[in-house]
Design a protein around this motif. Structure first.
Motif, PDB file in Angstrom:
ATOM      1  N   THR A   1       2.742  12.372  15.347  1.00 27.19           N
ATOM      2  CA  THR A   1       3.084  13.000  16.626  1.00 27.19           C
ATOM      3  C   THR A   1       4.416  13.727  16.474  1.00 27.19           C
TER       4      THR A   1
ATOM      5  N   THR B   1       7.116  16.408  18.563  1.00 29.27           N
ATOM      6  CA  THR B   1       7.527  17.092  19.778  1.00 29.27           C
ATOM      7  C   THR B   1       8.772  17.907  19.439  1.00 29.27           C
TER       8      THR B   1
ATOM      9  N   PHE C   1       4.587  21.649  21.634  1.00 29.03           N
ATOM     10  CA  PHE C   1       4.057  20.610  20.776  1.00 29.03           C
ATOM     11  C   PHE C   1       3.414  21.233  19.553  1.00 29.03           C
TER      12      PHE C   1
ATOM     13  N   GLY D   1       0.887  20.626  17.506  1.00 27.71           N
ATOM     14  CA  GLY D   1      -0.210  19.689  17.546  1.00 27.71           C
ATOM     15  C   GLY D   1      -1.495  20.251  17.018  1.00 27.71           C
TER      16      GLY D   1
ATOM     17  N   TYR E   1      -3.587  11.563  18.720  1.00 23.31           N
ATOM     18  CA  TYR E   1      -2.483  12.027  17.901  1.00 23.31           C
ATOM     19  C   TYR E   1      -2.546  13.542  17.784  1.00 23.31           C
ATOM     20  N   LEU E   2      -1.370  14.166  17.609  1.00 21.96           N
ATOM     21  CA  LEU E   2      -1.328  15.616  17.495  1.00 21.96           C
ATOM     22  C   LEU E   2      -1.693  16.096  16.098  1.00 21.96           C
TER      23      LEU E   2
END
Length: 709
Positions: free
Chosen positions: A616, A618, A653, A655, A670-671
């Motif tokens: 993950t 960010t 994000f 992702g 989950y990204l």
């Protein structure tokens, strides 16, 4: 294990001096103190009121006469049949036949005695016996011992002799005596026995204190109850550890100030409850296990822990063998024998006094005193990161402790049942303020071969252990508990090092008679990873950034709208760009910082069974926005160029949904996600996909390299 077919003799009570233990070892080495049954030639069921052979109780026949530990005369008599007949009309108890000139009658006992010593009086003995009766029968509600219906003392009193028994015997109880013998059914119970017996008791005259004499009376009266339940001279045949361990346990219930039973510490509970060895005195020490099973429910009060032991003995009276009977006892308090025994084994390991953060069932009310007797017992074995521990634990409730390596890193601990064992396991240590107990979530059997938990030992003030207990029952009262093999292994959950790069493009285009719209988006970046384990102690294997991971990020978006009219074309253009780079933060960083974390499932370690690595990210960025438009009147009555920084930061994000190898096993939360399915502890991947929908056409490419360090 005794031959259950042989008739048992009297039950008795004596205590080993701590200072004499070495001598006891010498005695046992010559086979003088033994649990082997001597087959009886006596009639195994004597009719009430008739004469029968007496068990020979002459002091010269006690194997513990002379120097050495005090070993319970009852047990020895319980295994040795008498050759001589009882003389009718006397006050004989076993082979004790000497005339005792004085008589004292209390509410429930008739006491014969001669000269007394040690400052004790007959009234003190009588008070001790009445106290035992009042607590055990009157308060706790254990079944009153029977007397022979047509041959008993006035008032149905129990016959007691007070007389010299030698320096190392405190007392004994037997079903052989003038006023003792077979009864059949005990009228004090609502069920029907066939083997209940009336008994007599002989108590010595040499005690170090009045308290020890009182504890002896409480102990011996338990034996009268056991005979009265029909459990000692029958096919129930509970082990000596049940017979004498219960009686020693009762001492603390009736005479809480007594410490005499502590002389028997410590019982070796690497030996099984179902087949505990009998060597003359260690079976007495099993009271500590019974204390561990009962103390949490209260001591010295009716309806407390005594319910456990009372229900167990009543179950034996009704025909159950010792292990099912003990299970019945703990069930009366809403628990089962497996976890109750395991908790007692943890309490045994550390023997901390229950106070402050040390709470039942992982401590003892007097644990500090117990520990002072001999100190903690040694571990069964130890395990290192390089070498698993292969051990054996006996079936029928026994315990092992495997010492873990000292390390500041989190450990992954695995226990496997490699034999037939039904194992309960936990990781335990003393933090200095409490016992930290981390149980494995399930009982470990050959069908459920592996249980794994993660632990961080930094809070432990001393060594940590894996406590392993075996609750497989090989027989209700086993003759020989078989060993069950198991393995304990440890690993340090690996750090993760590697890189991830990503790139996406998207093109959108549409037109109608009035407007043409095109959009292009790119999103690119990379992350250099260094992830370290965290210690949630539950759930999947989790990792977080150590502060060494870095990232780069770029983003662009362009939208062009062309509107056609009769007098010309109006064009509006919007662009957005963003660039960012830096380090990732950890969970504790301020809001808005770049964040990186990962989870690995299932835990606790990366291996060929790992299903997913989820990352993950960010990354906050400031997006530059540029809007402009131009055209000609009258269809486009504007011209503008507005460039500014948008209110930020805008959290974007990085992702992706990436599952290499074409194996789709998600979706996962989950990204970034990928599969780890090899033994090389290296994960190289490339994911590329294209998509078309009504919004346009796009491609995504992700590459990565992850290594378990």
């Amino acid at each position: 294990m005794r031959d259950p077919r042989s008739r048992r003799g009297p039950a008795s009570f004596a205590r080993p001096d701590r200072t004499a233990r070495l001598l006891a070892i010498g005695v046992m080495a010559f086979g003088l103190v033994t649990a082997t049954v001597v087959p009886s030639s006596a009639d195994p069921r004597r009719a009430a009121g008739t004469a029968s052979p007496e068990r020979h109780l002459g002091q010269s026949h006690f194997p513990w006469r002379g120097a050495g530990p005090k070993v319970d005369g009852t047990l020895w008599l319980l295994h040795h049949p008498p050759p001589a007949p009882i003389r009718r009309g006397t006050f004989d108890c076993g082979s004790k036949r000497a005339n005792l000139p004085h008589t004292l009658s209390t509410a429930h006992f008739q006491i014969r005695y001669g000269s007394l010593g040690g400052g004790l009086t007959a009234a003190m003995y009588g008070a001790a016996l009445e106290r035992a009766y009042h607590v055990e029968v009157g308060s706790f509600g254990w079944a009153k011992p029977p007397v022979i219906p047509n041959h008993h003392l006035p008032g149905a009193r129990y016959p007691i002799r007070i007389e010299p028994l030698g320096s190392r015997v405190y007392g004994f109880t037997t079903a052989d005596g003038t006023w003792a013998g077979a009864v059949g059914d005990n009228p004090a119970t609502p069920w029907r026995e066939t083997d209940a017996e009336a008994t007599c008791m002989s108590i010595g005259t040499r005690f170090p204190s009045r308290t020890v004499m009182q504890a002896t009376a409480a102990h011996e009266f338990v034996h009268m109850i056991q005979y009265g339940l029909g459990t000692l001279d029958t096919d129930s045949d509970p082990d000596d550890s049940f017979v004498e361990g219960t009686a020693a346990w009762m001492e603390g219930e009736v005479v809480p100030q007594s410490r005499d039973a502590e002389q028997y510490l410590w019982p070796d509970i690497t030996r099984s409850m179902g087949d505990f060895p009998a060597d003359g005195f260690t079976e007495y020490g099993y009271w500590l296990v019974f204390r561990g099973l009962t103390e949490r429910f209260g001591t010295g009060n009716a309806g407390g822990g005594e319910d456990v032991m009372q229900d167990a003995w009543e179950a034996m009276s009704k025909g159950k063998k010792e292990l099912p009977a003990m299970a019945t006892g703990v069930a009366s308090k809403g628990t089962t024998l497996g976890p109750a025994f395991h908790a007692a084994a943890v309490a045994y390991r550390f023997s901390r006094k229950c106070e402050g953060g040390y709470v039942h069932p992982l401590c003892f009310d007097q644990g500090d005193r117990y520990l002072a007797q001999l100190g903690r017992q040694p571990a069964t074995g130890s395990v290192t990161l390089a070498t698993p521990y292969d051990g054996q634990v006996l079936a029928d409730y026994s315990a092992n402790w495997v010492r873990l390596p000292s390390t500041a890193k989190p450990l992954s601990v695995t226990v496997r049942s490699t034999g037939q064992g039904k194992l309960r396991a936990s990781v335990d240590c003393d933090t200095g303020s409490k016992i930290r107990d981390l149980p494995f979530p399930q009982v470990i059997t050959p069908a459920n071969r592996q249980g794994g938990i993660r632990v961080n030992l930094t809070s432990c003030a001393g060594p940590a252990f894996v406590t392993v207990t075996d609750e497989r029952v090989s027989a209700p009262n086993p003759d020989d508990s078989p060993p069950d093999a198991y393995e304990v292994s440890v690993d340090t959950p690996p750090d993760l090092d590697g890189t991830i790069t990503w790139g996406t493009t998207r093109h959108y285009e549409t037109s109608d008679p009035l407007d043409t719209i095109t959009e292009d988006t790119t999103n690119d970046g990379s992350a250099t990873l260094h992830l370290v384990p965290v210690d949630p102690n539950s759930g999947g294997y989790a990792v977080e950034d150590s502060g060494a991971s870095t990232f780069t990020y770029s983003y662009s978006f362009t939208e062009v709208i062309e509107s056609s009219g009769p007098n010309g074309t109006c064009t509006t253009t919007s662009t957005e760009t963003a660039h960012a780079s830096g380090k990732f933060s950890t969970y504790s960083s301020p809001a808005g910082d770049a964040f990186l974390g990962a989870s690995i499932e299932p835990g606790p370690t990366l291996n060929a069974e790992t299903d997913i690595i989820g990352v993950t990210m960010t990354i906050p960025v400031v997006v530059d926005i540029h809007n402009e438009g131009h055209g000609s009147d009258p269809d486009c009555p504007f011209t503008f160029d507005d460039q500014r920084d948008d209110d930020g930061p805008i959290i974007d994000f990085a992702g992706f949904r990436c599952e290499p190898g074409g194996v789709v096993n998600g979706p996962y939360p989950y990204l970034f996600e990928g599969k780890w399915k090899n033994q090389q502890r290296v994960f190289n991947f490339t994911c590329s996909s294209e998509s078309d929908d009504f919004n346009g056409h796009g491609t995504m490419t992700t590459t990565g390299h992850l290594t378990a360090s």
